[in-house]
Design an enzyme around this catalytic site. Structure first.
Site, short mmCIF file in Angstrom:
data_model
loop_
_atom_site.label_atom_id
_atom_site.label_comp_id
_atom_site.label_asym_id
_atom_site.label_seq_id
_atom_site.Cartn_x
_atom_site.Cartn_y
_atom_site.Cartn_z
N HIS A 35 2.99 -0.54 -2.03
CA HIS A 35 3.30 -1.57 -1.03
C HIS A 35 4.15 -2.71 -1.60
CE1 HIS A 35 1.21 -0.40 2.56
NE2 HIS A 35 0.00 -0.42 2.02
N ALA A 81 -8.69 -2.31 0.30
CA ALA A 81 -7.90 -3.17 -0.58
C ALA A 81 -6.78 -3.78 0.25
CB ALA A 81 -7.31 -2.35 -1.72
N MET A 82 -6.11 -4.80 -0.33
CA MET A 82 -5.02 -5.48 0.38
C MET A 82 -3.91 -5.81 -0.60
SD MET A 82 -3.69 -6.72 3.03
CE MET A 82 -2.06 -7.45 2.91
N GLU A 83 -2.69 -5.43 -0.20
CA GLU A 83 -1.55 -5.42 -1.13
C GLU A 83 -0.85 -6.77 -1.31
OE1 GLU A 83 0.23 -4.19 2.99
OE2 GLU A 83 -1.65 -3.87 1.90
N ASN A 84 -1.54 -7.89 -1.13
CA ASN A 84 -0.87 -9.19 -1.25
C ASN A 84 0.11 -9.19 -2.43
OD1 ASN A 84 -2.98 -10.23 0.60
ND2 ASN A 84 -4.28 -10.01 -1.21
N HIS A 89 -1.67 3.25 -4.09
CA HIS A 89 -1.31 2.90 -2.70
C HIS A 89 -0.90 1.43 -2.60
CE1 HIS A 89 -2.06 3.21 1.82
NE2 HIS A 89 -2.13 1.90 1.63
N GLU A 90 -1.74 0.55 -3.18
CA GLU A 90 -1.46 -0.89 -3.07
C GLU A 90 -0.20 -1.28 -3.83
OE1 GLU A 90 -3.06 -2.30 -0.77
OE2 GLU A 90 -4.54 -0.69 -0.64
N GLU A 147 -3.90 -10.03 6.39
CA GLU A 147 -3.35 -8.96 7.24
C GLU A 147 -4.42 -8.51 8.23
OE1 GLU A 147 -0.68 -4.92 6.89
OE2 GLU A 147 -2.29 -5.17 5.46
N GLU A 156 2.01 1.90 5.92
CA GLU A 156 0.78 2.60 5.53
C GLU A 156 0.98 4.10 5.30
OE1 GLU A 156 -1.33 0.91 4.40
OE2 GLU A 156 -1.23 -1.03 5.38
#
Length: 873
Positions: free
Chosen positions: A311, A272-275, A307-308, A138, A330
């Site tokens: 998503h 962080a990243m919500e993959n 949060h993640e 992303e 977001e």
């Protein structure tokens, strides 16, 4: 082929349905090879196929398209990669047949250290340095790993196969279906994913330990981290499994995948990243060490995990149609992460702390160089800059405002309907408004457009005249300039008590309301000694009170008749109005003196942030004013410092643990002698024994700041001791705590050393910006010279991601002179590029705001005398 260049979106004549992707990373050479077979639906006449690709090399002979009913593969005589547009154009000899076919090709690429695309991260195992392979796609970097339709609306299914060393853990979005070991190599195949966007595809290959749990309906939850750190994953595991259960209820839709993995990555640009099914994190956002993490670290892990995981529904299951609607992802995930954290840890009073999110949004949106929540995006390079306080924090704040207006139950039911309706698909902002309109019967689209489609927000000016409350709205700008714009403002007000409460919409520029008719009471009749507007700070706007209303609120603050949230709001609005020169510094300091008995964590925490800013701006006025204001703030924080003391109390609250550290840090920063002595005594004990009870994690930052206050060119021992602690710890939270304290030293030559250390290979690229976060007033000039000297290196190292913008804002924003603004502008004329243009303009605007504020304070009479008077009261 040129017709496809310079376009914001890909042409729509072919639609991807499924990717069969095979990747082979080489962790020694830091390269990878891959093949992909993409099921495509050709829906229009074309002899071209246009998709995204960047930083990849293609074997032209491997490119072919095989129509559904044919065994004949069509070759592409012309294969062209346009690097600037990040597109791959395949030209065939004739028009492709309509309908489904398979596009195949082979490619290779480099595992770079840029923390985007398919990249390498380094770690140590048994004293040996090793590489892991990680993805971060992303917003638009899946194209750096494999050729694809790299736009959120181009959803497809993914069948992934990895060929990796057999001793490593290889993870992807879905569970493993087959693993074939062949000597030192294994081939790992994963279940095919549900339909999803390319930016959510994820792969991680390396050595890891994990801890495991299950949700109430049997979903497997794991937290992966470096070997030997598994215990540090237990807190996130607890939060993760509980949060998935909570969101399943809230959205009324079960979690859509069979498993979720959360993994800590040593080199990671974002938080962080919500993959989908494989969420990646910085170590500081996932790991919690009982002995060496502070209470604030624990809270960060909880809110980031929530949060993640939000998503997984809002973003992954229902995805924004294009980056213009990023805020839907977001802003919503930010808001709902507070909902989840509050449910798990009610004693944290997290909704009061949500005010910090709103304040960050208000600060950025008070700039003329802000942008609307819904922002046009015309090129992939522009996307990074909108991952900012507008999309996240203003986004979350307007959602809170709307929820508070519509009511929690209606809001939740409408959201569940929205998620069901758009599951496995894409949505725009209007789709959310439609669902909320249907559920509430309120004109949500009309109410909300003024908040998402125009930038900025209003300040509502309130004055009392002949028994009437007169309200007028205008755009608030931190520069003090008049601004354009009109909003539908949800006004809430209380008079004298929270039982006397009224809500209405201010739809016009101004309005006058009879207090007796509105609230059934009169000001001054004993029942109504104060009027507070924007109760609970639910609205995303500021309020400016006339002198008599302000005096009433000051008394109500002092007597603690107002809630903590409202005391926070009055303080924050007053500070913002002072910066915008709508109110004098004298009146702000007089208001602050009413907070001497304040003990609420969130209110005091914001007051501390404000105190740092006021002290720095005073330093540009005169040294006499600065020392007076420092003494004033030391006095304001005395009660809290005395009550909390240095040592944690048995069974004390999480909030007290956080507050103790922040109050003592402020006292150290302002040169409070007793605090400095005690902090340094405890630091010395910590140097002798890292497990001493004299310096628990919550106090360490205060001690580190004290050490750096005393460090100077002729006595660097404290600074060198801190570096020693930095080098000996393997906990990221400890490293960043130290990095964030070093540059507060008042000796510019030490600041110079710190900045050079930040660029050394002892500091990971992801962490360098922490070293710039607290540069002392005395060190500003050194930092600016350093930025210019090192610009070429900084630009080369961080230039491809959003971290570059943090260097600019950290170094430029603290200045307060028009000459400096001009100098910065001139320096960047030839060096700016689209991905940093917005940040640069915002930073220069902040310098102008500071410079005007300094000029205005210089004109205030008897300020030093007033400060002395307030200090002695």
């Amino acid at each position: 082929m040129d017709q496809f260049k310079g376009q914001p979106r890909l042409p729509k004549f072919a639609v991807p349905k499924r990717y069969d992707l095979r990747l082979t990373p080489d962790l020694v050479a830091c390269t990878f090879t891959g093949t992909v077979a993409i099921d495509l639906d050709v829906v229009a006449d074309t002899r071209f196929i246009v998709l995204n690709a960047a930083d990849l090399a293609f074997n032209d002979a491997s490119v072919s398209f095989t129509p559904h009913n044919s065994s004949q593969a069509l070759a592409a005589p012309k294969v062209s990669l346009f690097e600037e547009d990040e597109i791959l154009v395949l030209e065939f000899a004739e028009n492709l047949p309509h309908g489904v076919g398979v596009l195949q090709m082979a490619f290779d690429g480099i595992l770079s250290d840029k923390m985007k695309g398919f990249y390498k991260s380094t770690y140590e195992h048994n004293g040996e340095k090793k590489n892991m392979a990680v993805t971060q796609f992303e917003p638009a970097d899946a194209r750096r790993c494999f050729p694809c339709w790299d736009e959120p609306a181009c959803k497809a299914t993914f069948k992934i196969t990895l060929e990796v060393p057999s001793d490593l853990v290889a993870l992807s979005n879905m569970p493993v279906v087959e693993e074939k070991v062949n000597g030192s190599v294994k081939v790992v195949s994963y279940q095919e994913s549900p339909i999803m966007s390319t930016y959510l595809v994820a792969i991680v290959v390396g050595l890891f330990d994990y801890v495991e749990d299950h949700t109430s309906d049997g979903i497997k939850v794991r937290v992966y981290c470096q070997v030997g750190k598994a215990d540090q994953g237990k807190f996130a595991l607890h939060v993760g499994s509980k949060t998935l259960d909570l969101f399943k209820e809230y959205f009324a839709v079960p979690y859509p995948l069979p498993k979720i993995d959360m993994i800590a990555i040593p080199d990671f640009a974002a938080g962080a990243m919500e993959n989908y099914g494989l969420v990646t994190y910085r170590e500081t956002a996932l790991l919690y060490d009982e002995q060496h993490s502070a209470a604030s670290n624990k809270q960060r892990v909880a809110t980031v995990v929530a949060h993640e995981l939000a998503h997984q529904w809002f973003g992954n299951l229902v995805t924004m149609e294009w980056w213009t609607h990023l805020w839907l992802n977001e802003g919503f995930a930010t808001w709902v992460s507070y909902l989840a954290t509050d449910s798990l840890f009610p004693e944290w009073k997290i909704w009061t702390q949500f005010l910090d999110e709103s304040t960050e949004g208000l600060r950025l949106d008070g700039l003329e160089e802000s942008h609307p929540i819904e922002v046009e995006v015309n090129h992939a390079s522009e996307i990074d800059e909108i991952f900012d306080a507008i999309s996240y924090r203003k986004g979350a704040s307007v959602i809170r405002m709307l929820q508070s207006y519509l009511g929690a139950e209606v809001f939740q039911k409408s959201l569940a309907a929205y998620v069901k309706r758009h599951a496995y698909s894409n949505a725009k902002t209007e789709d959310l408004w439609t669902a909320l309109e249907e559920g509430s019967g309120e004109p949500v689209n009309k109410l909300m457009s003024s908040w998402t489609k125009q930038m900025g927000y209003p300040v509502v000016s309130a004055k009392l005249k002949d028994g009437k409350l007169e309200l007028e709205q205008s755009r608030f700008l931190s520069s003090g300039s008049p601004g354009e714009g009109q909003w539908i403002v949800p006004v809430t007000l209380c008079c004298g008590s929270y039982d006397m409460r009224k809500n209405f919409l201010l739809e016009s520029k101004s309005g006058a309301y009879d207090i007796k008719e509105l609230l059934g009471c009169s000001i001054g009749d004993g029942t109504c000694s104060w009027i507070k507007i924007n109760v609970d700070q639910a609205g995303f706007y500021r309020v400016k009170y006339d002198d008599s209303l302000a005096a009433g609120l000051r008394k109500a603050t002092e007597s603690q008749s107002l809630t903590a949230i409202d005391r926070y709001g009055i303080l924050d609005d007053s500070f913002a109005l002072c910066m915008a020169r709508q109110q004098s510094l004298a009146s702000l300091l007089t208001l602050i003196s009413a907070y001497k008995k304040e003990l609420d964590y969130t209110v005091l925490s914001n007051l501390i942030v404000i105190s740092y800013k006021v002290v720095k701006i005073a330093a540009d006025v005169s040294s006499e004013l600065t020392s007076g204001i420092k003494q004033f703030f030391i006095g304001v924080f005395q009660l809290a410092a005395g009550r909390l003391g240095w040592d944690p109390k048995q069974g004390e609250s999480h909030l007290d643990a956080m507050l103790r550290g922040e109050v003592l840090t402020a006292l150290a920063a302002f040169g409070h002698d007793e605090t400095l002595k005690e902090a340094i005594r405890r630091f010395d004990a910590f140097l002798a024994d890292r497990n001493t009870s004299l310096l628990p994690p919550d106090l360490r930052r205060a001690a580190y700041v004290a050490v750096m206050q005393r460090a100077n060119k002729s006595d660097k021992s404290g600074y060198e001791s801190l570096l020693k602690v930095y080098r000996e710890t393997d906990l990221s939270q400890e490293k960043t705590r130290i990095l964030g304290s070093l540059a507060c030293c008042p000796d510019p030559s030490i600041v110079q050393d710190v900045l050079n250390f930040v660029l050394s290979d002892e500091v990971r690229n992801q962490d360098a910006v922490y070293g710039l976060s607290g540069v002392s007033w005395e060190g500003r000039e050194v930092a600016w010279k350093w930025l210019q000297e090192k610009w070429e290196y900084i630009e080369k190292t961080w230039g491809s991601g959003f971290l570059l913008t943090r260097f600019i804002s950290a170094v430029v924003s603290p200045f307060a002179s028009f000459e400096k603004a001009k100098e910065v502008q001139e320096y960047f004329i030839t060096r700016s590029k689209p991905s940093m243009a917005r940040t640069l303009k915002q930073s220069i605007e902040k310098v102008h705001i500071n410079a005007n504020w300094v000029e205005s304070i210089k004109k205030e009479d008897n300020l030093t005398h007033l400060v002395a008077q307030l200090s002695s009261n």
